[in-house]
Design a protein around this motif. Structure first.
Motif, PDB file in Angstrom:
ATOM      1  N   ILE A 147       0.811  -1.219   0.000  1.00 31.00           N
ATOM      2  CA  ILE A 147       0.000   0.000   0.000  1.00 31.00           C
ATOM      3  C   ILE A 147       0.844   1.269   0.000  1.00 31.00           C
ATOM      4  CG2 ILE A 147      -1.492   1.379   1.530  1.00 31.00           C
ATOM      5  CD1 ILE A 147      -3.251  -1.000   1.896  1.00 31.00           C
ATOM      6  N   ASP A 148       1.940   1.299   0.774  1.00 28.38           N
ATOM      7  CA  ASP A 148       2.730   2.532   0.822  1.00 28.38           C
ATOM      8  C   ASP A 148       4.209   2.252   0.881  1.00 28.38           C
ATOM      9  OD1 ASP A 148       2.909   1.576   3.382  1.00 28.38           O
ATOM     10  OD2 ASP A 148       1.649   3.120   4.278  1.00 28.38           O
ATOM     11  N   ARG A 149       5.014   3.310   0.938  1.00 26.55           N
ATOM     12  CA  ARG A 149       6.467   3.204   0.915  1.00 26.55           C
ATOM     13  C   ARG A 149       7.018   2.664   2.236  1.00 26.55           C
ATOM     14  NH1 ARG A 149       5.133   8.346  -0.885  1.00 26.55           N
ATOM     15  NH2 ARG A 149       5.506   8.733  -3.110  1.00 26.55           N
ATOM     16  N   PRO A 150       8.249   2.164   2.235  1.00 30.92           N
ATOM     17  CA  PRO A 150       8.899   1.761   3.489  1.00 30.92           C
ATOM     18  C   PRO A 150       9.054   2.943   4.441  1.00 30.92           C
ATOM     19  CG  PRO A 150      10.054   0.827   1.598  1.00 30.92           C
ATOM     20  CD  PRO A 150       9.053   1.802   1.041  1.00 30.92           C
ATOM     21  N   LEU A 151       9.142   2.637   5.738  1.00 32.72           N
ATOM     22  CA  LEU A 151       9.264   3.677   6.762  1.00 32.72           C
ATOM     23  C   LEU A 151      10.489   4.552   6.559  1.00 32.72           C
ATOM     24  CD1 LEU A 151       8.410   1.576   9.971  1.00 32.72           C
ATOM     25  CD2 LEU A 151       6.940   3.270   8.854  1.00 32.72           C
ATOM     26  N   ALA A 152      11.570   3.986   6.019  1.00 28.84           N
ATOM     27  CA  ALA A 152      12.819   4.733   5.847  1.00 28.84           C
ATOM     28  C   ALA A 152      12.645   5.959   4.971  1.00 28.84           C
ATOM     29  CB  ALA A 152      13.904   3.829   5.264  1.00 28.84           C
ATOM     30  N   PHE A 153      11.620   5.965   4.109  1.00 32.38           N
ATOM     31  CA  PHE A 153      11.393   7.116   3.254  1.00 32.38           C
ATOM     32  C   PHE A 153      10.924   8.333   4.049  1.00 32.38           C
ATOM     33  CE2 PHE A 153      11.970   4.083   0.035  1.00 32.38           C
ATOM     34  CZ  PHE A 153      12.118   4.736  -1.172  1.00 32.38           C
ATOM     35  N   SER A 154      10.470   8.129   5.267  1.00 30.94           N
ATOM     36  CA  SER A 154      10.062   9.249   6.108  1.00 30.94           C
ATOM     37  C   SER A 154      11.215   9.835   6.914  1.00 30.94           C
ATOM     38  CB  SER A 154       8.956   8.802   7.081  1.00 30.94           C
ATOM     39  OG  SER A 154       7.797   8.411   6.396  1.00 30.94           O
ATOM     40  N   TYR A 155      12.327   9.084   7.051  1.00 26.14           N
ATOM     41  CA  TYR A 155      13.397   9.511   7.945  1.00 26.14           C
ATOM     42  C   TYR A 155      14.777   9.633   7.293  1.00 26.14           C
ATOM     43  CZ  TYR A 155       9.783   7.987  11.213  1.00 26.14           C
ATOM     44  OH  TYR A 155       8.596   7.816  11.876  1.00 26.14           O
ATOM     45  N   PHE A 156      15.105   8.725   6.386  1.00 31.56           N
ATOM     46  CA  PHE A 156      16.477   8.667   5.874  1.00 31.56           C
ATOM     47  C   PHE A 156      16.603   8.944   4.377  1.00 31.56           C
ATOM     48  CE2 PHE A 156      16.502   5.501   9.429  1.00 31.56           C
ATOM     49  CZ  PHE A 156      17.315   6.219  10.281  1.00 31.56           C
ATOM     50  N   VAL A 157      15.789   8.307   3.574  1.00 29.71           N
ATOM     51  CA  VAL A 157      15.990   8.310   2.126  1.00 29.71           C
ATOM     52  C   VAL A 157      15.808   9.715   1.554  1.00 29.71           C
ATOM     53  CG1 VAL A 157      15.172   7.406  -0.078  1.00 29.71           C
ATOM     54  CG2 VAL A 157      15.261   5.911   1.924  1.00 29.71           C
ATOM     55  N   PRO A 158      16.833  10.265   0.893  1.00 30.37           N
ATOM     56  CA  PRO A 158      16.685  11.550   0.197  1.00 30.37           C
ATOM     57  C   PRO A 158      15.927  11.313  -1.113  1.00 30.37           C
ATOM     58  CG  PRO A 158      18.895  10.689  -0.106  1.00 30.37           C
ATOM     59  CD  PRO A 158      18.195   9.713   0.779  1.00 30.37           C
ATOM     60  N   ILE A 159      14.631  11.463  -1.085  1.00 27.31           N
ATOM     61  CA  ILE A 159      13.771  11.007  -2.178  1.00 27.31           C
ATOM     62  C   ILE A 159      14.114  11.690  -3.498  1.00 27.31           C
ATOM     63  CG2 ILE A 159      11.385  10.759  -2.968  1.00 27.31           C
ATOM     64  CD1 ILE A 159      10.533  10.740  -0.041  1.00 27.31           C
ATOM     65  N   HIS A 160      14.349  12.998  -3.472  1.00 32.83           N
ATOM     66  CA  HIS A 160      14.613  13.738  -4.702  1.00 32.83           C
ATOM     67  C   HIS A 160      15.964  14.440  -4.649  1.00 32.83           C
ATOM     68  CE1 HIS A 160      10.126  13.761  -4.349  1.00 32.83           C
ATOM     69  NE2 HIS A 160      10.233  13.363  -5.596  1.00 32.83           N
ATOM     70  N   THR A 161      16.545  14.621  -5.808  1.00 33.50           N
ATOM     71  CA  THR A 161      17.747  15.452  -5.950  1.00 33.50           C
ATOM     72  C   THR A 161      17.625  16.261  -7.234  1.00 33.50           C
ATOM     73  OG1 THR A 161      19.161  13.846  -4.786  1.00 33.50           O
ATOM     74  CG2 THR A 161      20.257  15.473  -6.171  1.00 33.50           C
ATOM     75  N   LEU A 162      17.987  17.516  -7.158  1.00 39.13           N
ATOM     76  CA  LEU A 162      18.020  18.400  -8.326  1.00 39.13           C
ATOM     77  C   LEU A 162      19.481  18.630  -8.697  1.00 39.13           C
ATOM     78  CD1 LEU A 162      16.709  20.371 -10.354  1.00 39.13           C
ATOM     79  CD2 LEU A 162      16.770  22.113  -8.553  1.00 39.13           C
ATOM     80  N   GLY A 163      19.876  18.199  -9.911  1.00 38.71           N
ATOM     81  CA  GLY A 163      21.277  18.351 -10.279  1.00 38.71           C
ATOM     82  C   GLY A 163      21.639  17.660 -11.572  1.00 38.71           C
ATOM     83  N   LEU A 164      22.887  17.157 -11.628  1.00 41.31           N
ATOM     84  CA  LEU A 164      23.451  16.548 -12.823  1.00 41.31           C
ATOM     85  C   LEU A 164      23.758  15.077 -12.539  1.00 41.31           C
ATOM     86  CD1 LEU A 164      24.656  16.948 -15.719  1.00 41.31           C
ATOM     87  CD2 LEU A 164      26.827  17.480 -14.582  1.00 41.31           C
ATOM     88  N   GLN A 165      23.290  14.191 -13.430  1.00 41.02           N
ATOM     89  CA  GLN A 165      23.429  12.754 -13.214  1.00 41.02           C
ATOM     90  C   GLN A 165      24.041  12.084 -14.441  1.00 41.02           C
ATOM     91  OE1 GLN A 165      19.667  10.896 -12.341  1.00 41.02           O
ATOM     92  NE2 GLN A 165      20.492   8.841 -12.233  1.00 41.02           N
ATOM     93  N   PHE A 166      24.967  11.150 -14.196  1.00 45.95           N
ATOM     94  CA  PHE A 166      25.555  10.321 -15.244  1.00 45.95           C
ATOM     95  C   PHE A 166      25.059   8.895 -15.036  1.00 45.95           C
ATOM     96  CE2 PHE A 166      28.336  13.882 -14.428  1.00 45.95           C
ATOM     97  CZ  PHE A 166      28.630  14.345 -15.717  1.00 45.95           C
ATOM     98  N   GLN A 167      24.558   8.285 -16.098  1.00 51.64           N
ATOM     99  CA  GLN A 167      23.883   6.992 -15.951  1.00 51.64           C
ATOM    100  C   GLN A 167      24.258   6.026 -17.069  1.00 51.64           C
ATOM    101  OE1 GLN A 167      19.493   6.282 -16.915  1.00 51.64           O
ATOM    102  NE2 GLN A 167      19.424   6.407 -14.665  1.00 51.64           N
ATOM    103  N   GLY A 168      24.384   4.754 -16.702  1.00 52.75           N
ATOM    104  CA  GLY A 168      24.556   3.683 -17.676  1.00 52.75           C
ATOM    105  C   GLY A 168      23.604   2.551 -17.329  1.00 52.75           C
ATOM    106  N   GLN A 169      23.019   1.909 -18.338  1.00 46.84           N
ATOM    107  CA  GLN A 169      22.037   0.863 -18.093  1.00 46.84           C
ATOM    108  C   GLN A 169      22.243  -0.322 -19.030  1.00 46.84           C
ATOM    109  OE1 GLN A 169      18.374   3.267 -18.516  1.00 46.84           O
ATOM    110  NE2 GLN A 169      18.010   2.915 -16.348  1.00 46.84           N
TER     111      GLN A 169
END
Length: 365
Positions: A136-158
């Motif tokens: 139903i919802d996110r883990p509890l850690a998303f309320s205390y620890f996880v930095p959900i969003h970041t605004l910036g520059l990202q380098f990615q490979g998949q």
């Protein structure tokens, strides 16, 4: 004052209506632009010391735009309207993601904008549409620890090589920032890697580094205090925030398993280094293509000397059932119970919640 707030809210909502109208025209004119919406409704029943309670609620409604601007460049936008008791209308919109992705060679990309911080499987895989959540919802850690969003520059490979190796490296505004302001010249740093050795499986690890100039989490950081602490009584000094995360996910035809583990060190001048821990485990069995009973366990341990989140030891367990009418409509029924502890597992519980019965109808359109 309330009239001004109401006027601002109406103007913002009017802007959303205009955006929806323009997006619909873009879909009609350009097949490379897709517009989707997601939402959910909930009912819950609980019993506590004050008696029994039952309520219906409207959850977040998420408007999602995905557009191919060229063969190499794509745009993703995610806009959410959610309940907010401080608003005159009790609902406020927010920009959850807004990014441009440039695939410069093969599966290597440069991303600029506001993204979900690539720290674990959950934040990489799910947006705000609950129809895709296994529970139903996110883990509890998303309320205390996880930095959900970041605004910036990202380098990615998949999907690189035989193991489908992936990497993310990001520099951006930190936990104490907003969408328009960062209080330091030193950016936050995120580094993560993962492999997908077979269909439906992903194994990953990440490290997040941030120095908060002041202990003032931004509105999209996901960081709340564990207990109500008046702003003028909170620790206001610098915080060194470090987080290491590990994820294991296996979503097969019959069995589903997701484990999210994290270790956090929060260091302040006043109380030294607080060592914190979180663990989320979900397991589901696909009895049929549409029917999935599941269980989950969720634990958060914030040390007694932590003055960023403030001490808390929470445990939640639940059993649930998910029925998928199709990939854009499902219903989840979840019976859960939670405890708060004074000193981790070995001491007595000081308070508890539940049992709660929650029913969620999640949909996409």
């Amino acid at each position: 004052m309330l009239e001004k707030v109401g006027t601002v809210s109406k103007n913002i909502l009017f802007g959303f209506v205009v955006m929806l109208s323009l997006s619909s025209k873009l879909v009609a004119q350009n097949k490379q632009t897709q517009f989707n919406g997601f939402g959910h409704l909930e009912f819950y029943w609980d019993r506590d010391e004050d008696g029994r309670h039952a309520s219906f609620s409207i959850g977040e409604h998420d408007f999602f735009v995905n557009s191919s601007l060229s063969d190499k460049i794509t745009f993703i936008g995610e806009y959410v309207i959610r309940f907010n008791s401080k608003s005159a209308t009790t609902y406020l919109p927010s920009i959850e993601r807004s990014l441009l992705k440039f695939n410069y060679v093969n599966n290597h990309s440069i991303i600029v904008g506001k993204v979900h911080t690539p720290v674990n499987y959950w934040n990489d895989s799910y947006h705000h549409g609950r129809v895709f959540f296994p529970v139903i919802d996110r883990p509890l850690a998303f309320s205390y620890f996880v930095p959900i969003h970041t605004l910036g520059l990202q380098f990615q490979g998949q999907n690189l090589g035989k193991l489908n190796f992936g990497y993310d490296f990001m520099l951006g505004n930190g936990i104490s920032s907003t969408d328009v302001y960062h209080d330091s010249v030193v950016p936050s740093v995120t580094a993560s890697v993962h492999i997908k050795p077979r269909e439906g499986m992903r194994i990953g690890a990440s490290y997040y580094w941030d120095d908060l100039h002041e202990n003032t989490p931004g509105v999209h950081s996901g960081h709340n205090t564990s207990i109500p602490v008046p702003i003028d009584q909170r620790y206001q000094g610098p915080v060194k925030f470090r987080m290491t995360s590990f994820s294991f996910a296996q979503f097969g035809e019959k069995f589903e398993l997701l484990s999210e583990t994290g270790f956090n060190n929060s260091t302040t001048d006043s109380t030294g280094t607080a060592k914190n821990f979180f663990q989320f485990v979900y397991a589901g069995l696909n009895v049929t293509e549409k029917s999935t009973p599941y269980i989950l366990g969720d634990y958060v341990n914030v040390a007694d000397n932590d003055i960023h989140v403030y001490p808390i030891h929470r445990l939640k367990v639940a059993v649930g059932y998910r029925y998928s009418f199709n990939y854009l409509l499902n219903m989840k029924v979840q019976l859960e119970k939670s405890w708060e502890y004074e000193h981790a597992f070995h001491d007595h519980a000081t308070s508890y919640g539940g049992p709660f019965l929650r029913v969620q109808l999640a949909y996409g359109f």
